[in-house]
Design a protein around this motif. Structure first.
Motif, PDB file in Angstrom:
ATOM      1  N   TRP A  55       0.841  -1.216   0.000  1.00 35.17           N
ATOM      2  CA  TRP A  55       0.000   0.000   0.000  1.00 35.17           C
ATOM      3  C   TRP A  55       0.865   1.251   0.000  1.00 35.17           C
ATOM      4  CZ3 TRP A  55      -0.859   3.586   4.145  1.00 35.17           C
ATOM      5  CH2 TRP A  55      -1.835   4.551   3.860  1.00 35.17           C
ATOM      6  N   ASN A  56       1.926   1.298   0.830  1.00 35.28           N
ATOM      7  CA  ASN A  56       2.830   2.459   0.863  1.00 35.28           C
ATOM      8  C   ASN A  56       3.508   2.668  -0.481  1.00 35.28           C
ATOM      9  OD1 ASN A  56       2.386   3.328   3.528  1.00 35.28           O
ATOM     10  ND2 ASN A  56       3.805   1.790   4.330  1.00 35.28           N
ATOM     11  N   LYS A  57       3.906   1.582  -1.112  1.00 37.79           N
ATOM     12  CA  LYS A  57       4.551   1.685  -2.433  1.00 37.79           C
ATOM     13  C   LYS A  57       3.587   2.284  -3.455  1.00 37.79           C
ATOM     14  CE  LYS A  57       5.603  -1.624  -5.636  1.00 37.79           C
ATOM     15  NZ  LYS A  57       5.931  -2.947  -6.047  1.00 37.79           N
ATOM     16  N   LEU A  58       2.324   1.843  -3.414  1.00 38.57           N
ATOM     17  CA  LEU A  58       1.325   2.377  -4.349  1.00 38.57           C
ATOM     18  C   LEU A  58       0.988   3.833  -4.032  1.00 38.57           C
ATOM     19  CD1 LEU A  58      -1.031  -0.722  -4.477  1.00 38.57           C
ATOM     20  CD2 LEU A  58       0.388   0.126  -6.351  1.00 38.57           C
ATOM     21  N   MET A  59       0.992   4.182  -2.757  1.00 35.28           N
ATOM     22  CA  MET A  59       0.639   5.555  -2.357  1.00 35.28           C
ATOM     23  C   MET A  59       1.718   6.572  -2.722  1.00 35.28           C
ATOM     24  SD  MET A  59      -2.390   5.692  -1.221  1.00 35.28           S
ATOM     25  CE  MET A  59      -2.495   7.239  -0.338  1.00 35.28           C
ATOM     26  N   GLU A  60       2.932   6.119  -3.003  1.00 28.97           N
ATOM     27  CA  GLU A  60       4.008   7.034  -3.403  1.00 28.97           C
ATOM     28  C   GLU A  60       3.649   7.779  -4.684  1.00 28.97           C
ATOM     29  OE1 GLU A  60       7.481   4.574  -3.689  1.00 28.97           O
ATOM     30  OE2 GLU A  60       7.680   4.388  -1.502  1.00 28.97           O
ATOM     31  N   LYS A  61       2.803   7.236  -5.497  1.00 29.08           N
ATOM     32  CA  LYS A  61       2.398   7.862  -6.774  1.00 29.08           C
ATOM     33  C   LYS A  61       1.328   8.939  -6.566  1.00 29.08           C
ATOM     34  CE  LYS A  61       4.521   4.748  -9.428  1.00 29.08           C
ATOM     35  NZ  LYS A  61       5.659   5.023 -10.221  1.00 29.08           N
ATOM     36  N   GLN A  62       0.767   9.039  -5.361  1.00 30.69           N
ATOM     37  CA  GLN A  62      -0.365   9.944  -5.138  1.00 30.69           C
ATOM     38  C   GLN A  62      -0.006  11.412  -5.391  1.00 30.69           C
ATOM     39  OE1 GLN A  62      -2.019  10.154  -1.162  1.00 30.69           O
ATOM     40  NE2 GLN A  62      -4.044  10.572  -1.993  1.00 30.69           N
ATOM     41  N   VAL A  63       1.154  11.843  -4.933  1.00 33.01           N
ATOM     42  CA  VAL A  63       1.532  13.257  -5.088  1.00 33.01           C
ATOM     43  C   VAL A  63       1.597  13.635  -6.568  1.00 33.01           C
ATOM     44  CG1 VAL A  63       3.369  14.946  -4.669  1.00 33.01           C
ATOM     45  CG2 VAL A  63       2.759  13.297  -2.893  1.00 33.01           C
ATOM     46  N   VAL A  64       2.277  12.820  -7.364  1.00 31.10           N
ATOM     47  CA  VAL A  64       2.398  13.093  -8.805  1.00 31.10           C
ATOM     48  C   VAL A  64       1.022  13.030  -9.458  1.00 31.10           C
ATOM     49  CG1 VAL A  64       3.451  12.282 -10.960  1.00 31.10           C
ATOM     50  CG2 VAL A  64       4.738  12.172  -8.825  1.00 31.10           C
ATOM     51  N   PHE A  65       0.213  12.051  -9.054  1.00 33.97           N
ATOM     52  CA  PHE A  65      -1.129  11.883  -9.603  1.00 33.97           C
ATOM     53  C   PHE A  65      -1.985  13.128  -9.331  1.00 33.97           C
ATOM     54  CE2 PHE A  65      -5.525  10.241  -9.170  1.00 33.97           C
ATOM     55  CZ  PHE A  65      -5.689   9.709 -10.443  1.00 33.97           C
ATOM     56  N   LEU A  66      -1.962  13.616  -8.097  1.00 33.18           N
ATOM     57  CA  LEU A  66      -2.763  14.794  -7.727  1.00 33.18           C
ATOM     58  C   LEU A  66      -2.262  16.053  -8.434  1.00 33.18           C
ATOM     59  CD1 LEU A  66      -3.315  14.139  -3.914  1.00 33.18           C
ATOM     60  CD2 LEU A  66      -4.954  13.839  -5.773  1.00 33.18           C
ATOM     61  N   GLN A  67      -0.950  16.158  -8.629  1.00 29.08           N
ATOM     62  CA  GLN A  67      -0.403  17.308  -9.359  1.00 29.08           C
ATOM     63  C   GLN A  67      -0.885  17.308 -10.811  1.00 29.08           C
ATOM     64  OE1 GLN A  67       3.845  16.975  -8.858  1.00 29.08           O
ATOM     65  NE2 GLN A  67       3.829  17.998  -6.853  1.00 29.08           N
ATOM     66  N   ASP A  68      -0.919  16.133 -11.413  1.00 29.56           N
ATOM     67  CA  ASP A  68      -1.390  16.042 -12.796  1.00 29.56           C
ATOM     68  C   ASP A  68      -2.872  16.398 -12.896  1.00 29.56           C
ATOM     69  OD1 ASP A  68       1.136  15.280 -13.484  1.00 29.56           O
ATOM     70  OD2 ASP A  68       0.542  13.448 -14.533  1.00 29.56           O
ATOM     71  N   ILE A  69      -3.643  16.087 -11.863  1.00 23.79           N
ATOM     72  CA  ILE A  69      -5.070  16.445 -11.870  1.00 23.79           C
ATOM     73  C   ILE A  69      -5.246  17.951 -11.716  1.00 23.79           C
ATOM     74  CG2 ILE A  69      -7.196  16.292 -10.497  1.00 23.79           C
ATOM     75  CD1 ILE A  69      -6.597  13.349 -10.116  1.00 23.79           C
ATOM     76  N   ASP A  70      -4.412  18.568 -10.865  1.00 28.64           N
ATOM     77  CA  ASP A  70      -4.523  20.006 -10.595  1.00 28.64           C
ATOM     78  C   ASP A  70      -4.091  20.871 -11.780  1.00 28.64           C
ATOM     79  OD1 ASP A  70      -5.534  19.565  -8.087  1.00 28.64           O
ATOM     80  OD2 ASP A  70      -3.585  19.685  -7.078  1.00 28.64           O
ATOM     81  N   HIS A  71      -3.308  20.337 -12.676  1.00 32.29           N
ATOM     82  CA  HIS A  71      -2.805  21.123 -13.806  1.00 32.29           C
ATOM     83  C   HIS A  71      -3.449  20.626 -15.105  1.00 32.29           C
ATOM     84  CE1 HIS A  71       0.359  21.489 -10.690  1.00 32.29           C
ATOM     85  NE2 HIS A  71       0.310  22.772 -11.070  1.00 32.29           N
ATOM     86  N   PRO A  72      -4.395  21.387 -15.629  1.00 32.78           N
ATOM     87  CA  PRO A  72      -5.127  20.955 -16.827  1.00 32.78           C
ATOM     88  C   PRO A  72      -4.260  20.849 -18.082  1.00 32.78           C
ATOM     89  CG  PRO A  72      -6.053  22.999 -15.928  1.00 32.78           C
ATOM     90  CD  PRO A  72      -4.893  22.620 -15.082  1.00 32.78           C
ATOM     91  N   TRP A  73      -3.107  21.504 -18.110  1.00 36.07           N
ATOM     92  CA  TRP A  73      -2.256  21.423 -19.300  1.00 36.07           C
ATOM     93  C   TRP A  73      -1.452  20.119 -19.353  1.00 36.07           C
ATOM     94  CZ3 TRP A  73      -1.396  24.925 -15.345  1.00 36.07           C
ATOM     95  CH2 TRP A  73      -0.274  24.699 -14.556  1.00 36.07           C
ATOM     96  N   LYS A  74      -1.459  19.366 -18.251  1.00 37.70           N
ATOM     97  CA  LYS A  74      -0.770  18.069 -18.229  1.00 37.70           C
ATOM     98  C   LYS A  74      -1.599  17.067 -19.051  1.00 37.70           C
ATOM     99  CE  LYS A  74       2.423  18.627 -14.802  1.00 37.70           C
ATOM    100  NZ  LYS A  74       3.507  17.902 -14.251  1.00 37.70           N
ATOM    101  N   PRO A  75      -0.995  15.961 -19.479  1.00 39.52           N
ATOM    102  CA  PRO A  75      -1.736  14.961 -20.278  1.00 39.52           C
ATOM    103  C   PRO A  75      -2.987  14.475 -19.533  1.00 39.52           C
ATOM    104  CG  PRO A  75       0.605  14.410 -20.184  1.00 39.52           C
ATOM    105  CD  PRO A  75       0.400  15.573 -19.262  1.00 39.52           C
ATOM    106  N   SER A  76      -3.992  14.111 -20.308  1.00 41.98           N
ATOM    107  CA  SER A  76      -5.254  13.676 -19.697  1.00 41.98           C
ATOM    108  C   SER A  76      -5.233  12.194 -19.310  1.00 41.98           C
ATOM    109  CB  SER A  76      -6.416  13.952 -20.654  1.00 41.98           C
ATOM    110  OG  SER A  76      -6.273  13.158 -21.806  1.00 41.98           O
TER     111      SER A  76
END
Length: 200
Positions: A55-76
């Motif tokens: 679970w901790n290993k999978l959660m490491e991707k959360q920060v990058v994932f949330l940043q991509d959601i917050d920035h609409p110019w990032k890939p969809s």
């Protein structure tokens, strides 16, 4: 089958007993798997320390994932381990739920790996235990049941000759009869020869 090769009547009973028991074992294994699945559906519980690590290993991707959601110019599209490709456009509309959903999904992915291991181990242990009981106790009981039969007529059937044995017995009877006739003919010939020798 090797131990009963000289007893064809017993081989048939053994074969029927084995087929009957295998059907029962298959039913029990299916019931066991369904029971395990039902237990997993009731609660999500594990003492497996690998779960938290996964679970901790999978959660490491959360920060990058949330940043991509917050920035609409990032890939969809975003690729997550254990899930695959995720469409960010739909998630951007519900940003307030994304963090909780991400956490829940990662818990499910990590837990599912634990469930699969537990399912495989449980079924393997169940089958080994069942086969041991099958060979040590149940097969003997089932063979006896097949041999004796419900009314006890199985023993009578076992004492009956098989067609092959009956054919061999008839062939031996004919050979013995032929040998007796041959002995009588030879005895008559010998009597004639000895009578002729005395006359000469």
């Amino acid at each position: 089958m090797q131990y009963s090769e000289l007893y064809p009547q017993l081989q048939n009973a053994t074969r029927r007993a084995a087929q009957s028991l295998m059907a029962k074992v298959k039913e029990r294994a299916i019931d066991r798997v369904l029971e395990i699945v039902q237990m997993e559906k009731c609660t999500d519980f594990t003492c497996n320390p690998e779960y938290m690590g996964e679970w901790n290993k999978l959660m490491e991707k959360q920060v990058v994932f949330l940043q991509d959601i917050d920035h609409p110019w990032k890939p969809s599209k975003f690729v997550l381990e254990g899930i695959g490709e995720v469409d960010l456009e739909k998630l951007r509309e519900r940003r307030h739920l994304v963090q909780q959903a991400f956490d829940l999904r990662m818990r499910m992915v990590a837990y599912w790996k634990t469930v699969l291991r537990r399912l495989v181990d449980s079924v393997a242990l169940h089958l080994l235990f069942t086969v041991q009981g099958l060979v040590n106790k149940e097969l003997e009981d089932e063979v006896v049941s097949q041999v004796v039969g419900p009314q006890g007529g199985g023993l009578q059937r076992m004492l009956e000759e098989t067609p092959a044995v009956a054919a061999k017995r008839e062939k031996l009877k004919r050979s013995i009869s032929l040998l007796k006739e041959s002995r009588e003919v030879v005895a008559q010939i010998m009597d004639r020869v000895s009578t002729a020798d005395m006359e000469n």
